[in-house]
Motif scaffolding. Structure first.
Motif, PDB file in Angstrom:
ATOM      1  N   THR A  13      60.416  69.502  67.069  1.00 44.57           N
ATOM      2  CA  THR A  13      59.910  69.368  68.440  1.00 44.57           C
ATOM      3  C   THR A  13      58.580  68.618  68.521  1.00 44.57           C
ATOM      4  OG1 THR A  13      58.958  71.570  68.155  1.00 44.57           O
ATOM      5  CG2 THR A  13      61.045  71.434  69.343  1.00 44.57           C
ATOM      6  N   GLY A  14      58.042  68.215  67.384  1.00 43.81           N
ATOM      7  CA  GLY A  14      56.761  67.492  67.386  1.00 43.81           C
ATOM      8  C   GLY A  14      56.970  65.995  67.580  1.00 43.81           C
ATOM      9  N   SER A  15      55.875  65.286  67.462  1.00 47.84           N
ATOM     10  CA  SER A  15      55.897  63.840  67.686  1.00 47.84           C
ATOM     11  C   SER A  15      56.791  63.125  66.650  1.00 47.84           C
ATOM     12  CB  SER A  15      54.441  63.366  67.631  1.00 47.84           C
ATOM     13  OG  SER A  15      54.354  62.025  67.461  1.00 47.84           O
ATOM     14  N   ILE A  16      56.605  63.416  65.377  1.00 49.95           N
ATOM     15  CA  ILE A  16      57.459  62.823  64.331  1.00 49.95           C
ATOM     16  C   ILE A  16      58.878  63.366  64.454  1.00 49.95           C
ATOM     17  CG2 ILE A  16      57.908  62.811  61.832  1.00 49.95           C
ATOM     18  CD1 ILE A  16      55.636  60.999  62.404  1.00 49.95           C
ATOM     19  N   GLY A  39      58.309  75.240  66.897  1.00 47.30           N
ATOM     20  CA  GLY A  39      57.329  76.306  67.062  1.00 47.30           C
ATOM     21  C   GLY A  39      57.530  76.985  68.397  1.00 47.30           C
ATOM     22  N   ARG A  40      56.608  76.727  69.323  1.00 43.88           N
ATOM     23  CA  ARG A  40      56.657  77.426  70.619  1.00 43.88           C
ATOM     24  C   ARG A  40      57.526  76.724  71.656  1.00 43.88           C
ATOM     25  NH1 ARG A  40      53.696  81.638  69.919  1.00 43.88           N
ATOM     26  NH2 ARG A  40      52.031  81.496  68.374  1.00 43.88           N
ATOM     27  N   ASN A  41      57.818  75.473  71.433  1.00 42.20           N
ATOM     28  CA  ASN A  41      58.605  74.735  72.429  1.00 42.20           C
ATOM     29  C   ASN A  41      60.100  75.008  72.224  1.00 42.20           C
ATOM     30  OD1 ASN A  41      59.498  72.964  74.340  1.00 42.20           O
ATOM     31  ND2 ASN A  41      58.464  71.166  73.491  1.00 42.20           N
ATOM     32  N   GLN A  83      58.187  82.378  59.652  1.00 41.80           N
ATOM     33  CA  GLN A  83      57.941  81.429  58.554  1.00 41.80           C
ATOM     34  C   GLN A  83      58.964  81.596  57.435  1.00 41.80           C
ATOM     35  OE1 GLN A  83      55.993  78.917  58.648  1.00 41.80           O
ATOM     36  NE2 GLN A  83      54.775  79.428  60.452  1.00 41.80           N
ATOM     37  N   LYS A 125      51.177  65.568  55.941  1.00 45.05           N
ATOM     38  CA  LYS A 125      50.142  65.045  55.037  1.00 45.05           C
ATOM     39  C   LYS A 125      49.606  66.127  54.123  1.00 45.05           C
ATOM     40  CE  LYS A 125      48.536  62.120  58.678  1.00 45.05           C
ATOM     41  NZ  LYS A 125      48.487  60.715  58.402  1.00 45.05           N
ATOM     42  N   GLU A 126      49.601  67.345  54.658  1.00 42.83           N
ATOM     43  CA  GLU A 126      48.940  68.426  53.952  1.00 42.83           C
ATOM     44  C   GLU A 126      49.622  68.728  52.622  1.00 42.83           C
ATOM     45  OE1 GLU A 126      49.933  68.318  57.108  1.00 42.83           O
ATOM     46  OE2 GLU A 126      48.076  68.397  58.257  1.00 42.83           O
ATOM     47  N   ASP A 150      54.349  58.601  56.559  1.00 48.99           N
ATOM     48  CA  ASP A 150      53.130  58.138  57.205  1.00 48.99           C
ATOM     49  C   ASP A 150      53.184  56.605  57.152  1.00 48.99           C
ATOM     50  OD1 ASP A 150      50.676  58.298  58.336  1.00 48.99           O
ATOM     51  OD2 ASP A 150      49.838  59.643  56.831  1.00 48.99           O
TER      52      ASP A 150
HETATM   53  P1  NDP Z   1      53.047  67.802  66.300  1.00 45.40           P
HETATM   54  O1  NDP Z   1      51.923  68.708  66.585  1.00 45.40           O
HETATM   55  O2  NDP Z   1      53.477  66.838  67.358  1.00 45.40           O
HETATM   56  O3  NDP Z   1      54.346  68.658  65.877  1.00 45.40           O
HETATM   57  C1  NDP Z   1      54.272  69.676  64.925  1.00 45.40           C
HETATM   58  C2  NDP Z   1      55.613  70.368  64.742  1.00 45.40           C
HETATM   59  O4  NDP Z   1      55.396  71.544  63.936  1.00 45.40           O
HETATM   60  C3  NDP Z   1      56.238  70.870  66.035  1.00 45.40           C
HETATM   61  O5  NDP Z   1      57.629  70.914  65.872  1.00 45.40           O
HETATM   62  C4  NDP Z   1      55.654  72.278  66.158  1.00 45.40           C
HETATM   63  O6  NDP Z   1      56.426  73.113  67.012  1.00 45.40           O
HETATM   64  C5  NDP Z   1      55.750  72.715  64.713  1.00 45.40           C
HETATM   65  N1  NDP Z   1      54.800  73.761  64.367  1.00 45.40           N
HETATM   66  C6  NDP Z   1      53.560  73.988  64.887  1.00 45.40           C
HETATM   67  N2  NDP Z   1      52.964  75.020  64.254  1.00 45.40           N
HETATM   68  C7  NDP Z   1      53.845  75.451  63.317  1.00 45.40           C
HETATM   69  C8  NDP Z   1      53.813  76.510  62.348  1.00 45.40           C
HETATM   70  N3  NDP Z   1      52.748  77.311  62.196  1.00 45.40           N
HETATM   71  N4  NDP Z   1      54.888  76.671  61.546  1.00 45.40           N
HETATM   72  C9  NDP Z   1      55.978  75.875  61.675  1.00 45.40           C
HETATM   73  N5  NDP Z   1      56.081  74.886  62.583  1.00 45.40           N
HETATM   74  C10 NDP Z   1      55.013  74.663  63.390  1.00 45.40           C
HETATM   75  O7  NDP Z   1      52.674  67.039  64.959  1.00 45.40           O
HETATM   76  P2  NDP Z   1      53.037  65.558  64.509  1.00 45.40           P
HETATM   77  O8  NDP Z   1      54.496  65.297  64.677  1.00 45.40           O
HETATM   78  O9  NDP Z   1      52.062  64.613  65.089  1.00 45.40           O
HETATM   79  O10 NDP Z   1      52.697  65.611  62.946  1.00 45.40           O
HETATM   80  C11 NDP Z   1      53.489  66.352  62.032  1.00 45.40           C
HETATM   81  C12 NDP Z   1      52.991  66.065  60.614  1.00 45.40           C
HETATM   82  O11 NDP Z   1      53.191  64.679  60.341  1.00 45.40           O
HETATM   83  C13 NDP Z   1      51.485  66.318  60.437  1.00 45.40           C
HETATM   84  O12 NDP Z   1      51.237  66.729  59.128  1.00 45.40           O
HETATM   85  C14 NDP Z   1      50.877  64.934  60.661  1.00 45.40           C
HETATM   86  O13 NDP Z   1      49.640  64.777  60.013  1.00 45.40           O
HETATM   87  C15 NDP Z   1      51.955  64.049  60.054  1.00 45.40           C
HETATM   88  N6  NDP Z   1      51.996  62.685  60.587  1.00 45.40           N
HETATM   89  C16 NDP Z   1      52.143  62.465  61.928  1.00 45.40           C
HETATM   90  C17 NDP Z   1      52.170  61.183  62.432  1.00 45.40           C
HETATM   91  C18 NDP Z   1      52.393  60.900  63.891  1.00 45.40           C
HETATM   92  O14 NDP Z   1      52.515  59.738  64.269  1.00 45.40           O
HETATM   93  N7  NDP Z   1      52.463  61.894  64.759  1.00 45.40           N
HETATM   94  C19 NDP Z   1      52.036  60.021  61.538  1.00 45.40           C
HETATM   95  C20 NDP Z   1      51.979  60.370  60.155  1.00 45.40           C
HETATM   96  C21 NDP Z   1      51.956  61.663  59.701  1.00 45.40           C
HETATM   97  P3  NDP Z   1      56.162  73.245  68.621  1.00 45.40           P
HETATM   98  O15 NDP Z   1      55.690  71.913  69.087  1.00 45.40           O
HETATM   99  O16 NDP Z   1      57.523  73.622  69.125  1.00 45.40           O
HETATM  100  O17 NDP Z   1      55.164  74.337  68.799  1.00 45.40           O
END
Ligand code: NDP
Ligand code: MG
Length: 399
Positions: A13-16, A39-41, A83, A125-126, A150
């Motif tokens: 659900t995040g950006s990537i 996560g929450r979405n 988790q 990245k972590e 990345d």
């Molecule tokens: P986002 O914040 O957009 O998305 C993070 C994702 O992780 C979501 O699906 C979120 O769920 C989920 N999440 C949040 N907290 C937790 C948790 N405690 N346990 C499990 N899942 C969790 O991040 P990005 O997509 O921007 O980045 C993801 C990774 O990729 C990071 O490490 C970032 O540094 C790396 N990265 C990102 C780039 C980018 O262009 N965005 C480029 C290169 C690397 P929900 O949203 O549903 O709460």
């Protein structure tokens, strides 16, 4: 690639994650989606799971379980939460998995997918910053392949195809310079959360956008470059490139400099990892060089970007310094988002935590293990938290 591939997306659900789901959804016949996690979405996670007909959807938070289950009722898609459930999802065999959970929470699921001996597309990245040598050793042990997602590391990876890495003189990682690149230095301490959350070029998650403003994101990328490709700190350079169209350059001993250019669209690097070793069609805009006209570069000033100096320290120290750096950086980011510390305090906090741990000789470690990394993550967060809670960053004169 003709056979149906089993894939999972961690952090869907995040950006990537969204960009990954977009590419998979364009060719549903090519993929069997094993697990999607979020996560929450949960509303969006449920929607993605239905569109991709996933076997399993997992939310990281137990309190979100009922909501996710309600959204997926009658769909036949399995639901889980927590988790441990995410780690269990990573145990389900896949040929390709995307690691795109934000933060140190992404480490364990990524490690668990390596056991299948398939491909781990690594955005998180972590994982490399905290546990690079361990992650690479695990991949080797299980015959798995890690592909960087990345954009900078995908660029380096692509520039190295067919090359002898012994012939590499240097790698240049470009940085946009972030939201404050043109601000006068003395104004930086007043930068607000809203101001740090607007990136000049890329549309990304909140945390990485703030990390881009402080260049902690670039600091992480320098450390990742060292860990993933095995170059030394001396070989890894960074330069401010405001247009962010060249993602990285690799310089060889004959003086040739190979640059990788691409639009501001992460589907470029994700698509490369998804189709590798082939090059598939990826629906990103094509660059119109004549319309772009010119590309600019300037020195990355260490006074403006102290995170880069901290990255050098971590690259040269090794051991548990990456785990400590990342944990302190995450705690500093939480404190900045929570309004407890200022923008420039983030680097001061990380530096103070590293100094304290180095003083105790706690950063040394001959052989990284997951337990040691997780312990250090815990310890460094706690130190950072204590400093923030006691407002000792200012009182100690560190600021
Ligand atoms: P986002 O914040 O957009 O998305 C993070 C994702 O992780 C979501 O699906 C979120 O769920 C989920 N999440 C949040 N907290 C937790 C948790 N405690 N346990 C499990 N899942 C969790 O991040 P990005 O997509 O921007 O980045 C993801 C990774 O990729 C990071 O490490 C970032 O540094 C790396 N990265 C990102 C780039 C980018 O262009 N965005 C480029 C290169 C690397 P929900 O949203 O549903 O709460
Ligand atoms: Mg990047």
């Amino acid at each position: 690639m003709s056979a149906v591939r089993r894939v999972s997306v961690f952090g869907a659900t995040g950006s990537i994650g969204e960009n990954t789901v977009d590419l998979i959804a364009r060719a549903p016949e090519a993929y069997n989606v094993v697990a999607l996690t979020g996560g929450r979405n949960v509303a969006r996670l449920a929607e993605q799971a239905k569109v991709l007909n996933a076997d399993l959807a997992v939310t990281a938070f137990e309190e979100c379980y009922a909501d996710l289950a309600a959204h997926l009722e009658g769909s036949g898609i399995e639901v889980a939460a927590g988790q441990a459930a995410i780690a269990d999802a990573a145990d389900r065999p896949t040929d390709w998995a995307m690691s795109a959970i934000v933060g140190a929470a992404g480490l364990v699921p990524g490690l668990r997918t390596l056991r299948h001996g398939g491909i781990l597309a690594l955005a998180n990245k972590e994982s490399l910053v905290t546990a690079g040598p361990y992650l690479l050793a695990e991949a080797k042990r299980h015959g798995a392949t890690i592909l960087p997602v990345d954009s900078e590391h995908s660029a380096v990876f692509q520039a190295l195809v067919g090359e002898d890495s012994a012939a590499v003189e240097r790698v240049i990682i470009t940085a946009s310079g972030g939201a404050f690149r043109d601000w006068p230095l003395e104004r930086l301490s007043e930068a607000t959360l809203a101001e740090a959350c607007s990136h000049p070029n890329w549309d990304m998650g909140q945390r990485i956008t703030i990390d881009s403003a402080s260049l902690f994101n670039k600091a992480m990328e320098l450390i990742e470059t060292k860990e993933f490709f095995g170059f030394t700190s001396d070989q890894i350079e960074t330069v401010i490139h405001p247009e962010s169209l060249i993602h990285a350059l690799v310089g060889f001993r004959d003086g040739a400099l190979m640059a990788h250019l691409g639009p501001h669209d992460m589907r470029h690097a994700i698509g490369y990892a998804l189709h590798w070793p082939e090059r598939g069609h990826v629906p990103v805009d094509r660059l119109d060089l004549a319309a772009i006209g010119s590309l600019n570069f300037r020195t990355a000033d260490p006074e403006r970007y102290p995170a880069l100096t901290l990255a050098r320290y971590v690259m040269e120290t090794g051991g548990l310094s990456g785990a400590a750096f990342n944990a302190a950086k995450e705690a500093a980011l939480d404190a900045f988002i929570g309004g407890k510390i200022g923008f420039l305090d983030m680097a001061r906090l990380v530096e103070t935590v590293l100094e304290r741990l180095a003083g105790d000789n706690s950063l040394k470690c001959d052989k990284l293990t997951l337990d040691r990394v997780l312990d250090m993550d815990h310890v460094a967060r706690k130190i950072a938290q204590t400093i923030v809670d006691g407002d000792r960053l200012r009182q100690s004169g560190a600021s």
